[in-house]
Design a protein around this motif. Structure first.
Motif, PDB file in Angstrom:
ATOM      1  N   UNK A  62      40.903  -4.203  22.173  1.00 36.54           N
ATOM      2  CA  UNK A  62      40.482  -3.235  23.163  1.00 36.54           C
ATOM      3  C   UNK A  62      39.146  -2.638  22.804  1.00 36.54           C
ATOM      4  N   UNK A  63      38.573  -1.968  23.765  1.00 34.17           N
ATOM      5  CA  UNK A  63      37.292  -1.324  23.530  1.00 34.17           C
ATOM      6  C   UNK A  63      36.789  -0.713  24.814  1.00 34.17           C
ATOM      7  N   UNK A  64      35.593  -0.143  24.731  1.00 29.47           N
ATOM      8  CA  UNK A  64      35.029   0.487  25.919  1.00 29.47           C
ATOM      9  C   UNK A  64      33.513   0.479  25.827  1.00 29.47           C
ATOM     10  N   UNK A  65      32.902   0.849  26.945  1.00 29.89           N
ATOM     11  CA  UNK A  65      31.459   0.989  27.036  1.00 29.89           C
ATOM     12  C   UNK A  65      31.185   2.419  27.478  1.00 29.89           C
ATOM     13  N   UNK A  66      30.624   3.229  26.574  1.00 32.03           N
ATOM     14  CA  UNK A  66      30.336   4.622  26.890  1.00 32.03           C
ATOM     15  C   UNK A  66      29.006   5.015  26.261  1.00 32.03           C
ATOM     16  N   UNK A  67      28.233   5.810  26.971  1.00 34.10           N
ATOM     17  CA  UNK A  67      26.985   6.386  26.450  1.00 34.10           C
ATOM     18  C   UNK A  67      26.087   5.323  25.815  1.00 34.10           C
ATOM     19  N   UNK A  68      25.928   4.208  26.499  1.00 33.81           N
ATOM     20  CA  UNK A  68      25.095   3.095  26.040  1.00 33.81           C
ATOM     21  C   UNK A  68      25.536   2.571  24.679  1.00 33.81           C
ATOM     22  N   UNK A  69      26.838   2.591  24.422  1.00 26.22           N
ATOM     23  CA  UNK A  69      27.420   2.050  23.208  1.00 26.22           C
ATOM     24  C   UNK A  69      28.619   1.195  23.578  1.00 26.22           C
ATOM     25  N   UNK A  70      28.828   0.124  22.810  1.00 27.88           N
ATOM     26  CA  UNK A  70      30.063  -0.645  22.926  1.00 27.88           C
ATOM     27  C   UNK A  70      30.938  -0.200  21.769  1.00 27.88           C
TER      28      UNK A  70
ATOM     29  N   UNK B 112      31.471  -9.900  15.044  1.00 30.33           N
ATOM     30  CA  UNK B 112      30.596  -9.451  16.133  1.00 30.33           C
ATOM     31  C   UNK B 112      29.144  -9.805  15.827  1.00 30.33           C
ATOM     32  N   UNK B 113      28.733  -9.598  14.581  1.00 29.60           N
ATOM     33  CA  UNK B 113      27.353  -9.898  14.216  1.00 29.60           C
ATOM     34  C   UNK B 113      27.072 -11.396  14.349  1.00 29.60           C
ATOM     35  N   UNK B 114      28.013 -12.236  13.951  1.00 24.54           N
ATOM     36  CA  UNK B 114      27.822 -13.681  14.092  1.00 24.54           C
ATOM     37  C   UNK B 114      27.747 -14.077  15.570  1.00 24.54           C
ATOM     38  N   UNK B 115      28.607 -13.475  16.393  1.00 26.37           N
ATOM     39  CA  UNK B 115      28.601 -13.753  17.836  1.00 26.37           C
ATOM     40  C   UNK B 115      27.267 -13.361  18.456  1.00 26.37           C
ATOM     41  N   UNK B 116      26.755 -12.186  18.094  1.00 28.33           N
ATOM     42  CA  UNK B 116      25.488 -11.716  18.653  1.00 28.33           C
ATOM     43  C   UNK B 116      24.316 -12.573  18.173  1.00 28.33           C
ATOM     44  N   UNK B 117      24.356 -13.016  16.919  1.00 23.08           N
ATOM     45  CA  UNK B 117      23.304 -13.898  16.415  1.00 23.08           C
ATOM     46  C   UNK B 117      23.318 -15.229  17.155  1.00 23.08           C
ATOM     47  N   UNK B 118      24.513 -15.741  17.462  1.00 26.35           N
ATOM     48  CA  UNK B 118      24.618 -16.982  18.224  1.00 26.35           C
ATOM     49  C   UNK B 118      24.063 -16.818  19.632  1.00 26.35           C
ATOM     50  N   UNK B 119      24.158 -15.604  20.181  1.00 22.39           N
ATOM     51  CA  UNK B 119      23.620 -15.304  21.509  1.00 22.39           C
ATOM     52  C   UNK B 119      22.096 -15.144  21.499  1.00 22.39           C
ATOM     53  N   UNK B 120      21.518 -14.971  20.303  1.00 21.06           N
ATOM     54  CA  UNK B 120      20.069 -14.834  20.201  1.00 21.06           C
ATOM     55  C   UNK B 120      19.588 -13.422  19.920  1.00 21.06           C
TER      56      UNK B 120
ATOM     57  N   UNK C 297      28.685  -6.600  30.447  1.00 24.52           N
ATOM     58  CA  UNK C 297      29.133  -7.994  30.397  1.00 24.52           C
ATOM     59  C   UNK C 297      29.279  -8.444  28.949  1.00 24.52           C
ATOM     60  N   UNK C 298      28.319  -8.059  28.116  1.00 26.76           N
ATOM     61  CA  UNK C 298      28.382  -8.388  26.697  1.00 26.76           C
ATOM     62  C   UNK C 298      29.609  -7.743  26.052  1.00 26.76           C
ATOM     63  N   UNK C 299      29.910  -6.509  26.419  1.00 21.83           N
ATOM     64  CA  UNK C 299      31.084  -5.818  25.882  1.00 21.83           C
ATOM     65  C   UNK C 299      32.357  -6.570  26.260  1.00 21.83           C
ATOM     66  N   UNK C 300      32.425  -7.023  27.487  1.00 16.87           N
ATOM     67  CA  UNK C 300      33.600  -7.761  27.944  1.00 16.87           C
ATOM     68  C   UNK C 300      33.755  -9.068  27.168  1.00 16.87           C
TER      69      UNK C 300
END
Length: 108
Positions: free
Chosen positions: A74-82, A92-100, A62-65
């Motif tokens: 584009x992108x994918x989710x494979x082997x526990x990696x986005x 991406x880092x700013x988005x993830x920091x905003x998510x907590x 869901x986070x990858x989406x």
């Protein structure tokens, strides 16, 4: 005559079900270790890789989406990696920091 009275006239045998309102739980992925955001080139093209998530795979998908929709890439989710196409580490880092999340930048 309100809507409920009109519906009772049309459907006299129907008994309305009262649905209790439940509070929506916001999906918060809390973890101790930081997510690792790194940059690589594969076949001459830049990609951003996010790894180190310890929760459920479905939450990580869901986070990858959400990240792909945010950046319109584009992108994918494979082997526990986005894997995201392009170098979007800062966004991406700013988005993830905003998510907590705690985020660690690796490489370059």
């Amino acid at each position: 005559m309100d809507l409920k009275d009109q519906l009772k006239n049309l459907f006299p045998d129907h008994e309305p079900n009262e649905i209790p309102e439940t509070e929506e739980e916001s999906t918060i992925w809390m973890q101790d270790d930081p997510l690792i955001c790194k940059y690589e080139k594969r076949k001459g093209k830049p990609i951003t890789i996010i790894e180190g998530y310890t929760g459920a795979d479905s939450d990580f998908k869901i986070l990858a989406k959400e990240i792909k929709q945010l950046l319109s890439v584009g992108g994918s989710f494979k082997n526990e990696q986005i894997i995201i196409q392009g170098d979007y580490r800062d966004k991406i880092m700013q988005f993830l920091k905003d998510k907590g999340f705690k985020v660690k930048r690796v490489g370059g």
